[in-house]
Scaffold this active site. Structure first.
Site, PDB file in Angstrom:
ATOM      1  N   GLN A   1       1.135  -1.977   1.974  1.00 47.56           N
ATOM      2  CA  GLN A   1       2.385  -1.629   2.648  1.00 47.56           C
ATOM      3  C   GLN A   1       2.817  -0.191   2.410  1.00 47.56           C
ATOM      4  OE1 GLN A   1       5.149  -4.427   1.097  1.00 47.56           O
ATOM      5  NE2 GLN A   1       4.623  -6.004   2.583  1.00 47.56           N
ATOM      6  N   CYS A   2       1.978   0.591   1.740  1.00 52.18           N
ATOM      7  CA  CYS A   2       2.501   1.839   1.189  1.00 52.18           C
ATOM      8  C   CYS A   2       3.049   2.786   2.241  1.00 52.18           C
ATOM      9  CB  CYS A   2       1.452   2.539   0.361  1.00 52.18           C
ATOM     10  SG  CYS A   2       0.252   3.342   1.372  1.00 52.18           S
ATOM     11  N   THR A   3       2.589   2.682   3.471  1.00 55.81           N
ATOM     12  CA  THR A   3       3.089   3.622   4.475  1.00 55.81           C
ATOM     13  C   THR A   3       4.451   3.220   5.017  1.00 55.81           C
ATOM     14  OG1 THR A   3       1.743   2.430   6.057  1.00 55.81           O
ATOM     15  CG2 THR A   3       0.873   4.527   5.239  1.00 55.81           C
TER      16      THR A   3
END
Ligand SMILES: [Zn+2]
Length: 674
Positions: A531-533
């Protein structure tokens, strides 16, 4: 002129004079003119004073002492020259002085130095004189500061000294009453112009006056006070001025002087007082206190002579920026954190794997700490979606399709340009980090060696990639590297983050150890990477700052990254007196939850079957670095095989996990099946 001499008559004094007296020493001021001061002086001479060599009133300031390492400094800044717009830093005390700007070096040599000291503006207040020859064309200044004070010959003798607190208690008073009385007599804007004053303590009332307002000076009820810049056992120069004044004006043979330092003046700063606290000295003056003056400052070589400053190399913007930002760090040390190792911090080298949101934020925080050796590694190009969150890029980088690593390094050169005072080395390396499960091309195989070299040539490695797989090789390489760098992994979720430290010398788990032995966190981490973006925009700056601050705090521990992991519980016991933890606790990992604005600091040990840092994996890598990494990239299952993780999983499948294992290992087995 009206100084009467009196013989000591009190038997009390006679008795004390027989006891063990010692000569009272004083620590002189060190002059500290800033670059801006010289620039303002040059401008004033050009535009206003011109060839006039007469004395001109200027102003300097000093800080009350009691912080270890804080020398008694008289500071002068650009506004010291100004007659109207004087900027006065909060808490600093003001000293007026006169500057004499002479027109030739011969005049500088010939001018009567003693006469200049005699022209000092006051004897009941610290003051200074400054003699300058300004070579405007070469931007070179020859200068000499003098801090006029009475000769005290023979010197004043000290009979007793104790803390100011004890002195006030002995007089049935207290610090609180003492401070209240000063505040009520000298309002804030006047207080800082009164570094010398007198306080008369009677059972009923505390009376505060300026020195010239003292009546019945021989009364033992007087406590003669100075704001003391010293942090040592010996008082600073203002105390000397005070004693000289008392001897000359009142012909006192004995007086108690209070040297007020930061500990009593600013209660909130008390926790940071590492020097000697405020003192009360009982002093005996000699009959022959003379009115002759001394006080010329010694030069850098320790001789009685002038100093020279060459401004030409200092006026370049890069040099100004370097000295200004270094000053901020040193001020932090002087004022608040005496044990901060500014120079040690600024000389570390940092490798940033990933030049995205995290890479940009980590770099900016490192710059703030004065770190000027930073290398970025990234394989991407700046995209239009980047500048809003990735602080080192602008839209023009997108238009030119610049490599992220190169653009980030160039941006840092704009923010902290190379200078002689703090040389900078910012590098961008465009490189793809080999990842398990992604077969390598010929070029990418070369990147293995390149990455290993980069890790071996930096002492801090920040792993800031946006995929989990990309963290594997850097973790392995750093564990195998002979220089044993400190590794900091930072990972983001939507509103959660993790920062983990690791290093070859430590017994603490790496990013992958932690994942396996802590099943609850494991699933969380996997989600994080995916999910980092889509993280909340404030998350990356918070997590990045945490990682850098942890790295800086670790530098202050003698074991560095191998320092034992502190839990949050130690926080309640922790004080700034722990010499190994001057910046606070040293957790192994920090997990943050933006939904609750909370962090926790769990610690885990190294896992002996870890796929990245275990001895087995490191041994395989050392045997055949390129071959091993290439094989793992095309077939990641090799890792589970050589570490025995697959056997563990099989055992579990066979329902045969009732081995002689401790609880942690059982938890591991359970997690592998889920
Ligand atoms: Zn590990």
């Amino acid at each position: 002129g009206g100084c009467k001499k009196e013989r000591a008559s009190s038997s009390h004094v006679m008795m004390e004079q027989n006891s063990n007296l010692k000569t009272l020493q004083f620590i002189p001021f060190t002059s500290a003119p800033k670059i801006g001061f010289w620039q303002a002086l040059a401008k004033k001479k050009l535009e206003e004073w011109q060839l006039d060599e007469g004395g001109k009133e200027i102003e300097g300031y000093y800080w009350p002492g009691s912080l270890a390492d804080l020398p008694p400094r008289l500071e002068l800044v650009a506004s010291s020259i100004s007659s109207s717009n004087i900027e006065r830093p909060n808490g600093a005390y003001y000293v007026r002085g006169d500057v004499y700007v002479v027109n030739t070096l011969d005049r500088f040599k010939a001018i009567e130095k003693e006469a200049i000291l005699k022209k000092a503006r006051s004897v009941d207040c610290p003051s200074f004189v400054l003699l300058v020859f300004a070579d405007m064309k070469k931007q070179s200044y020859v200068y000499w500061f003098g801090f006029p004070t009475f000769a005290l010959s023979p010197p004043a003798q000290l009979s007793t000294s104790r803390s100011l607190k004890d002195e006030l208690i002995a007089r049935d008073s207290s610090i609180e009453l003492f401070l209240q009385s000063i505040e009520s007599v000298f309002p804030d804007n006047k207080k800082y112009e009164q570094p010398l004053f007198a306080v008369r303590i009677t059972p009923k009332v505390i009376k505060v006056v300026t020195l010239t307002q003292v009546d019945e000076p021989h009364s033992e009820e007087w406590l003669f006070c100075c704001i003391d810049p010293s942090s040592q056992a010996e008082p600073g120069w203002p105390a000397r001025t005070l004693i000289g004044f008392l001897g000359l004006r009142f012909a006192l043979k004995r007086a108690t002087i209070a040297c007020c330092r930061l500990d009593v003046l600013q209660d909130t700063q008390q926790a940071f007082c590492n020097g000697i606290c405020s003192q009360a000295f009982t002093v005996h003056m000699n009959d022959d206190t003379t009115s002759s003056l001394l006080g010329w400052e010694k030069n850098a070589a320790g001789r009685m002579g002038p100093r020279r400053i060459d401004m030409a190399p200092l006026t370049h913007p890069a040099e100004l920026a370097a000295s200004a930002s270094a000053l901020n760090l040193h001020l932090m040390r002087w004022r608040l954190m005496p044990s901060l190792q500014v120079d040690k911090v600024s000389t570390i080298s940092c490798l940033l794997l990933g030049a995205g949101t995290l890479g940009c934020c980590v770099a900016r925080t490192l710059i703030g700490w004065g770190i000027r050796n930073i290398t970025f590694v990234d394989n991407g190009y700046v995209a239009y979606s980047n500048p809003a969150r990735q602080w080192l890029y602008t839209v023009s980088d997108c238009a030119q399709n610049t490599s992220k690593a190169v653009a980030a390094a160039k941006a840092l050169e704009q923010i902290a340009p190379n200078s002689t005072a703090s040389p900078s080395r910012f590098t961008g390396v465009q490189l793809t980090i080999p990842m398990p499960g992604h077969s390598l091309t010929e070029n990418e195989i070369k990147d293995i060696t390149r990455l290993a070299q980069l890790i071996e040539s930096h002492d801090h490695v920040f792993v800031l990639t946006d995929t989990r797989e990309a963290r594997w090789l850097p973790t392995l390489l750093a564990t195998a590297a002979p220089n044993q760098p400190t590794v900091l992994n930072v990972g983001l979720g939507l509103d959660t983050f993790v920062v983990i430290r690791h290093g070859a010398k430590s017994n603490l788990g790496c990013y992958f150890c932690n994942d396996i032995v802590a099943p609850a966190d494991s699933t969380k981490d996997r989600t994080l990477d995916q999910q980092c973006t889509v993280a909340r925009p404030g998350l990356a700056p918070i997590a990045s700052a945490m990682a850098v601050e942890l790295a800086i705090a670790l530098l202050h521990h003698p074991l560095g990254h191998a320092a034992p992991a502190d839990s949050e519980q130690i926080l309640s016991k922790h004080t700034s007196n722990d010499p190994n933890r001057p910046l606070g606790i040293l957790p192994h990992s920090i997990r943050g939850f933006l939904t609750h604005f909370t962090t926790v600091a769990p610690a885990t040990n190294k896992f002996h079957q870890c796929t990245a840092c275990s001895d087995t994996v490191v041994a395989h890598y050392r045997q055949d670095p390129i071959g091993f990494v290439t094989k793992v990239c095309s077939d990641p299952k090799i890792l589970s095989h050589i570490t025995g993780l697959d056997t563990l999983a099989d055992d579990f499948d066979a329902d045969a996990f009732l081995l002689d294992e401790d609880d942690d290992d059982l938890a591991t087995i359970t997690s592998l099946s889920s």
